[in-house]
Design a protein around this motif. Sequence first.
Motif, PDB file in Angstrom:
ATOM      1  N   ILE A   1      34.086  -5.348  14.694  1.00  0.00           N
ATOM      2  CA  ILE A   1      34.559  -4.105  15.312  1.00  0.00           C
ATOM      3  C   ILE A   1      33.973  -2.902  14.578  1.00  0.00           C
ATOM      4  O   ILE A   1      33.615  -1.888  15.201  1.00  0.00           O
ATOM      5  N   LEU A   2      33.836  -3.004  13.266  1.00  0.00           N
ATOM      6  CA  LEU A   2      33.218  -1.919  12.497  1.00  0.00           C
ATOM      7  C   LEU A   2      31.800  -1.622  12.968  1.00  0.00           C
ATOM      8  O   LEU A   2      31.340  -0.482  12.915  1.00  0.00           O
ATOM      9  N   ALA A   3      31.101  -2.662  13.450  1.00  0.00           N
ATOM     10  CA  ALA A   3      29.719  -2.478  13.901  1.00  0.00           C
ATOM     11  C   ALA A   3      29.633  -1.501  15.068  1.00  0.00           C
ATOM     12  O   ALA A   3      28.613  -0.822  15.237  1.00  0.00           O
ATOM     13  N   PHE A   4      30.698  -1.388  15.855  1.00  0.00           N
ATOM     14  CA  PHE A   4      30.696  -0.428  16.964  1.00  0.00           C
ATOM     15  C   PHE A   4      30.607   1.014  16.459  1.00  0.00           C
ATOM     16  O   PHE A   4      30.188   1.911  17.188  1.00  0.00           O
ATOM     17  N   PHE A   5      31.002   1.232  15.203  1.00  0.00           N
ATOM     18  CA  PHE A   5      31.053   2.581  14.638  1.00  0.00           C
ATOM     19  C   PHE A   5      29.880   2.894  13.714  1.00  0.00           C
ATOM     20  O   PHE A   5      29.865   3.938  13.065  1.00  0.00           O
ATOM     21  N   ASP A   6      28.880   2.002  13.644  1.00  0.00           N
ATOM     22  CA  ASP A   6      27.727   2.244  12.773  1.00  0.00           C
ATOM     23  C   ASP A   6      27.104   3.602  13.091  1.00  0.00           C
ATOM     24  O   ASP A   6      26.818   3.924  14.246  1.00  0.00           O
ATOM     25  N   GLY A   7      26.894   4.408  12.035  1.00  0.00           N
ATOM     26  CA  GLY A   7      26.282   5.721  12.209  1.00  0.00           C
ATOM     27  C   GLY A   7      27.256   6.829  12.519  1.00  0.00           C
ATOM     28  O   GLY A   7      26.864   8.007  12.575  1.00  0.00           O
ATOM     29  N   LEU A   8      28.528   6.492  12.710  1.00  0.00           N
ATOM     30  CA  LEU A   8      29.560   7.496  12.938  1.00  0.00           C
ATOM     31  C   LEU A   8      30.380   7.701  11.665  1.00  0.00           C
ATOM     32  O   LEU A   8      30.408   6.838  10.787  1.00  0.00           O
ATOM     33  N   ASP A   9      31.047   8.823  11.586  1.00  0.00           N
ATOM     34  CA  ASP A   9      31.963   9.076  10.473  1.00  0.00           C
ATOM     35  C   ASP A   9      33.346   8.576  10.865  1.00  0.00           C
ATOM     36  O   ASP A   9      33.993   9.134  11.763  1.00  0.00           O
ATOM     37  N   LEU A  10      33.801   7.503  10.209  1.00  0.00           N
ATOM     38  CA  LEU A  10      35.105   6.954  10.533  1.00  0.00           C
ATOM     39  C   LEU A  10      36.214   7.901  10.089  1.00  0.00           C
ATOM     40  O   LEU A  10      36.209   8.417   8.970  1.00  0.00           O
ATOM     41  N   VAL A  11      37.152   8.125  10.980  1.00  0.00           N
ATOM     42  CA  VAL A  11      38.329   8.927  10.662  1.00  0.00           C
ATOM     43  C   VAL A  11      39.302   8.049   9.883  1.00  0.00           C
ATOM     44  O   VAL A  11      39.526   6.887  10.245  1.00  0.00           O
ATOM     45  N   GLU A  12      39.852   8.574   8.802  1.00  0.00           N
ATOM     46  CA  GLU A  12      40.815   7.804   8.007  1.00  0.00           C
ATOM     47  C   GLU A  12      42.008   7.413   8.865  1.00  0.00           C
ATOM     48  O   GLU A  12      42.440   8.201   9.711  1.00  0.00           O
ATOM     49  N   PRO A  13      42.505   6.182   8.713  1.00  0.00           N
ATOM     50  CA  PRO A  13      42.237   5.199   7.662  1.00  0.00           C
ATOM     51  C   PRO A  13      41.181   4.158   8.024  1.00  0.00           C
ATOM     52  O   PRO A  13      41.182   3.058   7.456  1.00  0.00           O
TER      53      PRO A  13
END
Length: 268
Positions: free
Chosen positions: A224-236
């Motif tokens: 699931i993290l791979a969907f966000f590659d290159g984005l800034d993850l919002v905490e948490p």
Amino acid sequence: MDEQRAPAGVDPFAPSVARMYDYYLGGKDNFAVDREAAQKIIEILPNLPDIARENRQFLIRTVTHLARQGIRQFLDIGAGLPTQRNVHQVAQELAPESRVVYVDNDPIVLVHARALLAENERVIAVGADMRDAEALVDRPEVRAHLDFSQPVAVLLLGVLHFVPDDEEALKIVTALRAPLAPGGYLVVSHGSLGELSEDQEEEGRKVFSRTSVPGTTSRSREQILAFFDGLDLVEPGVVPLQEWRPDADYVSVREGKAGALGGVGRVR
């Protein structure tokens, strides 16, 4: 709902995943056939109604957060029935000018949605399949309703687990992210079903085979993290839904192994 008063174009005797989800949430926009199918799935995953409610609470919290960050445009993919505190209701409470495009490939959903949204000119429902994501974001009605030169939030809530192929799921997300301007967002929630026996999986496939979707697949946090590659993850980050910025008085009632993970990423 009364089967004898079903809207034109709606088959009240074939189960709908969208109406089954409405049933999990305690809604009334479902027929007996939906409740029967939903109960069979609940026999396999007894805590599924709790997961559905957690997913809806996640939607409310993430849309609230994004509206407070100034987001006024939302593209909700695989939206389902626009009832039970959906995106437009949450966003427009904070910012009445918010514009929302609901997308679904189920004609049953579109019939319901267009009837419910007829008087809200800032919200439209579009028939499209997320598996053809590039064509979806280029649809004239989508482009006319949303300005992609400005930040847009793309929501994929509880839908990617209906795409069993990992490469295809990633391709869908990549295409939906492509037109987003800096300051836009991606929101994902995804099922994590835990251990199921072969008999349970087969029974689940039989139920879903009567609907418009083939079934579900579980993915790990790393996938699931791979969907966000290159984005800034919002905490948490990517966490169990009940752990994503819960309200002070929020208490998860879910028990059991099955659950869902979710996260929010911002376009740089």
